[in-house]
Design a protein around this motif. Structure first.
Motif, PDB file in Angstrom:
ATOM      1  N   ARG A 255      32.701  36.291  50.692  1.00 11.99           N
ATOM      2  CA  ARG A 255      33.560  37.358  50.173  1.00 11.99           C
ATOM      3  C   ARG A 255      34.751  37.629  51.077  1.00 11.99           C
ATOM      4  O   ARG A 255      35.582  38.476  50.763  1.00 11.99           O
ATOM      5  CB  ARG A 255      32.742  38.637  49.988  1.00 11.99           C
ATOM      6  CG  ARG A 255      31.655  38.487  48.932  1.00 11.99           C
ATOM      7  CD  ARG A 255      31.094  39.838  48.498  1.00 11.99           C
ATOM      8  NE  ARG A 255      30.034  39.624  47.531  1.00 11.99           N
ATOM      9  CZ  ARG A 255      28.753  39.629  47.813  1.00 11.99           C
ATOM     10  NH1 ARG A 255      28.362  39.857  49.046  1.00 11.99           N
ATOM     11  NH2 ARG A 255      27.846  39.413  46.882  1.00 11.99           N
ATOM     12  N   LEU A 256      34.822  36.943  52.205  1.00 14.69           N
ATOM     13  CA  LEU A 256      35.964  37.131  53.090  1.00 14.69           C
ATOM     14  C   LEU A 256      37.200  36.457  52.502  1.00 14.69           C
ATOM     15  O   LEU A 256      37.090  35.457  51.790  1.00 14.69           O
ATOM     16  CB  LEU A 256      35.650  36.547  54.471  1.00 14.69           C
ATOM     17  CG  LEU A 256      34.527  37.237  55.248  1.00 14.69           C
ATOM     18  CD1 LEU A 256      34.214  36.471  56.524  1.00 14.69           C
ATOM     19  CD2 LEU A 256      34.890  38.682  55.564  1.00 14.69           C
ATOM     20  N   PRO A 257      38.389  36.978  52.795  1.00 16.37           N
ATOM     21  CA  PRO A 257      39.614  36.376  52.238  1.00 16.37           C
ATOM     22  C   PRO A 257      39.738  34.903  52.600  1.00 16.37           C
ATOM     23  O   PRO A 257      39.596  34.509  53.760  1.00 16.37           O
ATOM     24  CB  PRO A 257      40.725  37.201  52.894  1.00 16.37           C
ATOM     25  CG  PRO A 257      40.088  38.519  53.211  1.00 16.37           C
ATOM     26  CD  PRO A 257      38.670  38.204  53.562  1.00 16.37           C
ATOM     27  N   GLY A 258      39.992  34.071  51.580  1.00 19.31           N
ATOM     28  CA  GLY A 258      40.187  32.647  51.794  1.00 19.31           C
ATOM     29  C   GLY A 258      38.928  31.832  51.889  1.00 19.31           C
ATOM     30  O   GLY A 258      38.990  30.616  52.052  1.00 19.31           O
ATOM     31  N   LEU A 259      37.758  32.474  51.789  1.00 17.43           N
ATOM     32  CA  LEU A 259      36.491  31.766  51.904  1.00 17.43           C
ATOM     33  C   LEU A 259      35.725  31.843  50.599  1.00 17.43           C
ATOM     34  O   LEU A 259      35.861  32.794  49.819  1.00 17.43           O
ATOM     35  CB  LEU A 259      35.628  32.351  53.026  1.00 17.43           C
ATOM     36  CG  LEU A 259      35.963  31.874  54.449  1.00 17.43           C
ATOM     37  CD1 LEU A 259      37.250  32.525  54.957  1.00 17.43           C
ATOM     38  CD2 LEU A 259      34.820  32.178  55.407  1.00 17.43           C
ATOM     39  N   THR A 260      34.890  30.834  50.367  1.00 21.94           N
ATOM     40  CA  THR A 260      34.029  30.839  49.205  1.00 21.94           C
ATOM     41  C   THR A 260      32.826  29.963  49.506  1.00 21.94           C
ATOM     42  O   THR A 260      32.775  29.285  50.532  1.00 21.94           O
ATOM     43  CB  THR A 260      34.775  30.342  47.950  1.00 21.94           C
ATOM     44  OG1 THR A 260      33.941  30.534  46.791  1.00 21.94           O
ATOM     45  CG2 THR A 260      35.131  28.870  48.066  1.00 21.94           C
TER      46      THR A 260
END
Length: 946
Positions: free
Chosen positions: A84-89
């Protein structure tokens, strides 16, 4: 030098819920008035504040998740929180978020560290499967999107660092108990499967000897069920309706893609994991700090799979031309009926065991106010074994024996696969019996063992090559890693540079894989007794339902018990199949690195500038041992191989932060980075064959395939520019742009090699001069291109609008990624793991002890790695997905219930919308490779803190 002093708000932010940045907070507080009121935010909001401050006060571009207390990360899985962190999946593996992608790169392009030390992995490659690590024993995770020279790991995408608690930083005794009950949304899909589970954690943190010795211990146990309804296809060959056959060199007229065959099944899994973490920290003086940490994980993943393999175009049945329906747009045959078809009823069992042990020691000593030194050493090891059994049954042994069925299929137009129609009762133990109903493979060793040869006097034509009644895959992995680091730093009284850091590190890694497989044949089978065997009563478990694909019920029996009790004879496939030797290898890496880094503390006009600039020199010595294997007259010949290679890189890095004011920061980062080749691509094992009949399309008579132990890393130069606005203690906004100039990647290639003087394995003689070249298939370095993208992130507490909205807030991010990559031959190439859009959203409320939040993570289509046949890593096209979770909870102490102070309860629902995992195999969305429906998962938990 004139520098602005932190305001009361800045000091409060730095101390709000901070544990990992306690030392920084103390430095800030020393300049403040004694009457500063520290903002204290607990619970989920406290974790948000700590994560924001980690990002705010870092010299690099980072993202972070933090735990209010050990055992209280926001999610039950580390991978779900990271995703859920920006830029991560994350990519799901068997229903669980496991593999994490950073900024469009697969898990193999980012390094994973534990307390700053590189990690071993339970897979064939470098990418870490995060479900091995329990979130309950972690205090936080930091993702470095830009590196610095002192960071002891390499990855083009970034570095993911998992952290344990520092007991002396906690400053109080903590005894905590956590527990959860788990329930799958599906009832038991297999009669011997699990639909209920549990997890429990006990953790203890304390300080002794006037707070000079600290101890943290946590033990976690988990039994987590997971269930799945899966549609799986064999593939989609071209088929001629008019000629009623799969396309070959003689096919004339039009042909259409058709279902070649299918293997749908239901899966019941139970992941059992026991973990123990110990941290001992000692600070006998103000100048000396020593930390010892240890982690042990015992991991078992048991899978029960039952289904029916149904051949269609690749079967022995006849497809009724009048039943074929063709999709006008794609030409795909969406439905048809095959007559006289025999199927394989499968009862499979798989067990994956892994054991991780890790020890680390770190000591830091301040020689003086200006000089300090650090020493760090660690050892980690993981062992993994897989025992995967396929058991076959049907109506009769052999392609033309037993009762046949008329089976139809119809695709519904979505990505859910096909529905079937059938005429037989596959739950009838009298009809469906143990034995191999179809020919899977011809094994010379198997045929010799059972006398199934052309020279037999007995009439066994109907049963020839049918001694295979099952198969066992049994690969093993061992991964060992030792690290050493020695570093020093010198504080400077300088207008531009505040500190110089320098040092060296050494990593020694050895990873080995052993591949093996076993043919299963019913005990007592012979040319005189080639029949089937009824499932013994004591192993019958009733039936499993395949209603989700229209096949009704099928027999269910205990495969593992049948094998353990000796109902099958086993024969090693490696006796006549060279692929197991070519999949067996050892890879060694010795990495020596030297770094120097200057911490920047300057002014640009009136704007404070902080950050670092440095360079890292990395020398790598790699070697691999394996086998050169050939098949001669059906048996394997092997020659040991041993290949070494070395290379070096100079990796500069720059990180700058421009403090426009106390709330706004502009960051710039630039660095050269590398990602090392996958370990299953750089081994020294290969398979060779020689054919004097005629050359291949390249004019070569030899064929050579395998790993390439001389592969060098992928290389890229990255640039980051971001704007961050910390407008509130609980809120911030950021916008970032990133760019990667990729100068070298790794691709598949076929190329000619000179094999002068090499003897033909079959004859032992060297071929004629004009037959001494070969076509080599392996991975090669080359190619390159650009990747660029942007990230928008917002954490917004609603109390900035009105005090009545205190406790409400949202956390949201959006990432867009584009690429322009060409392989070494100039062809367009799509990076594995790249989704061009990634979104996350969390809406939360927390006040007076009540907590509620719902979270969404979304990614677009991408190419991902899965386990294929024989547990080989296979890349497939995976459809995008949107996954929603929700959680509610209540903290009695925060709610004012003094008698229950320390107790909190939670209820969580994962995958609320039952989002499936879908992969494709072909040009049309109708050509589904996998449709995996995991259903929902419900968790009821509690936490009690003494």
């Amino acid at each position: 030098m004139s520098m602005f002093k932190p305001s009361i708000l800045t000091i409060a932010l730095a101390t709000a819920g901070i544990s990992s940045f306690a030392s920084h907070a103390q430095e800030e507080q020393s300049t403040a008035k004694n009457d500063v009121e520290v903002i204290e935010v607990k619970g989920f909001r406290g974790s948000v504040v700590e994560s924001i401050n980690t990002k705010r006060f870092s010299s690099e571009v980072v993202e972070s998740i933090s735990a209010e207390d050990i055992g209280k990360l926001p999610d039950s899985s580390i991978a779900e929180s990271i995703a859920r962190l920006p830029g991560l999946t994350a990519q799901r593996l068997d229903g669980r978020a496991s593999r994490v992608s950073v900024r469009g790169f697969s898990e193999n392009e980012s390094a994973t560290t534990f307390n700053g030390r590189e990690q071993v992995s339970i897979g064939d490659n470098r990418g870490v499967e995060f479900d091995l690590y329990p979130s309950e024993i972690m205090s936080g995770v930091t993702v470095y999107k830009t590196p610095n020279a002192s960071l002891d790991a390499e990855g083009i995408a970034g570095v993911i660092d998992m952290q344990t608690v520092k007991p002396l930083s906690k400053g109080e005794r903590v005894i905590m108990f956590n527990g959860q009950l788990e329930q799958t949304g599906f009832d038991k899909l297999n009669p011997d499967g699990d639909d209920q589970g549990f997890r429990g954690t006990v953790s203890y943190i304390d300080q002794f000897a006037d707070d000079t010795i600290g101890v943290a211990f946590a033990y976690n146990t988990m039994s987590s069920p997971n269930q799945e309804k899966r549609w799986n296809s064999w593939g989609y060959p071209d088929y001629s309706i008019s000629e009623n056959k799969v396309r070959d060199d003689t096919t004339v007229g039009p042909y259409n893609p058709i279902l070649g065959g299918a293997k749908p099944f239901v899966r019941s899994s139970t992941l059992e994991r026991d973990s123990a973490m110990l941290v001992i920290e000692a600070a006998p003086t103000d100048r000396l700090n020593m930390t010892f940490d240890a982690l042990y994980v015992d991991f078992t993943d048991e899978k029960i799979l039952r289904g029916i393999e149904v051949p269609f175009a690749w079967g022995q049945g006849t497809i009724d031309p009048s039943s074929a329906v063709v999709d006008a747009e794609s030409g795909f045959i969406t439905s048809a009926v095959t007559q006289g078809q025999r199927v394989v009823v499968r009862n499979d069992y798989e067990e994956r065991n892994a054991e991780l042990t890790q020890f680390g020691f770190n000591t830091k000593y301040d020689i003086s106010d200006d000089w300090s030194v650090e020493f760090d050493a660690s050892r980690s090891e993981v062992e993994r074994q897989i025992w995967s059994i396929e058991s076959y049954s049907g109506t009769g042994r052999g392609d033309n024996n037993g009762v046949a069925d008329n089976i139809g299929y119809a695709f519904d137009g979505g990505n859910t696969g096909a529905q079937f129609s059938h005429g037989l009762d596959y739950s009838d133990y009298g009809l469906i019996q143990l034995g191999g109903p179809l020919t899977w493979a011809t094994s010379k060793a198997l045929n010799l063992k059972y006398g199934l040869t052309d020279e037999d006097n007995k009439d066994i034509s109907d049963y020839k090559d049918h001694a295979q009644d099952g198969f066992i895959n049994a690969p093993e992995i061992n991964d060992e890693l030792s690290t050493l680091k020695l570093a020093a730093s010198k504080v400077l009284d300088n207008e531009y540079i505040s500190k110089i850091n320098f040092g060296m590190s050494y990593r020694d890694r050895e990873k080995s894989k052993k591949s093996e497989g076993y043919f299963m044949t019913l005990s007592g089978f012979s040319v005189d007794n080639p029949g089937m065997v009824s499932v013994p009563e004591q192993y019958r478990l009733g039936s499993a339902s395949l209603d989700f694909i229209g096949m009704g019920d099928m027999i269910a029996y205990d495969t593992n018990a049948l094998v353990n009790d000796g109902y099958y004879d086993l024969l090693q496939e490696s006796l006549n199949e060279p692929k197991h030797l070519t999949r067996s290898w050892t890879v060694q890496e010795k990495v020596t690195a030297f770094f120097v880094q200057a911490d920047i503390n300057a002014e640009l006009g009136s704007i404070p500038v902080t950050g670092n600039v440095g360079v890292r020199y990395v020398k790598t010595e790699q070697s691999s041992q394996g086998y050169e294997a050939s098949s001669v007259n059906g048996l394997v010949q092997a020659i040991p191989t041993d290949v070494s290679h070395d290379y070096s890189h100079i990796l500069p890095s720059l990180n700058l932060s421009f403090a426009i004011d106390e709330d706004q920061t502009i960051r710039f980062g630039a660095a050269k980075t590398i990602s090392r080749a996958r370990l299953d691509e750089m081994h020294a094992s290969l398979e060779t064959s020689f054919s004097s009949a005629q050359p291949d399309d390249s004019g070569n008579y030899w064929t050579v395939s395998g790993g390439n132990p001389k592969l060098e890393p992928k290389e890229a130069t990255g640039f980051d520019l971001s704007y961050e606005n910390y407008f509130d203690a609980e809120g911030y906004f950021s916008a970032a742009f990133f760019y990667k100039d990729i100068t070298q990647w790794i691709f598949d290639d076929n190329y000619t090699v000179d094999l002068s003087g090499k003897p033909n394995p079959a004859s032992g003689e060297v071929p004629p001069v004009d037959q001494q070249t070969g076509t080599r298939s392996s991975k090669v370095n080359g190619g390159g291109g650009d990747l660029w993208g942007y990230e928008l992130a917002l954490t917004l507490p609603f109390n900035i609008f009105h005090s009545s909205l205190d406790g409400f807030g949202i956390i949201a991010s959006h990432t867009g990624v584009e690429q322009d990559i060409q392989d070494h031959k100039g062809n367009e190439y799509e990076l594995p793991g790249l989704s061009d859009q990634i979104d996350s959203l969390t809406v939360y409320f927390e006040r007076s002890g009540f907590q509620a939040r719902t979270s969404m993570r979304k990614r677009s289509d991408f190419k991902g790695d899965i386990y294929g046949a024989g547990f080989e890593t296979t890349q497939v096209d995976i459809k995008g997905e949107t996954i929603w979770d929700a959680q509610v909870g209540y903290d009695f102490g925060e709610g004012g219930v003094e008698s229950l102070d320390g107790l909190s309860v939670t209820f969580q629902v994962q995958n609320i919308t039952e989002e499936p995992f879908v992969s494709l195999q072909g040009d049309s969305d109708l050509q589904v490779r996998d449709y995996q429906d995991y259903g929902r998962t419900f968790l009821l938990g509690f936490s009690y803190k003494l």
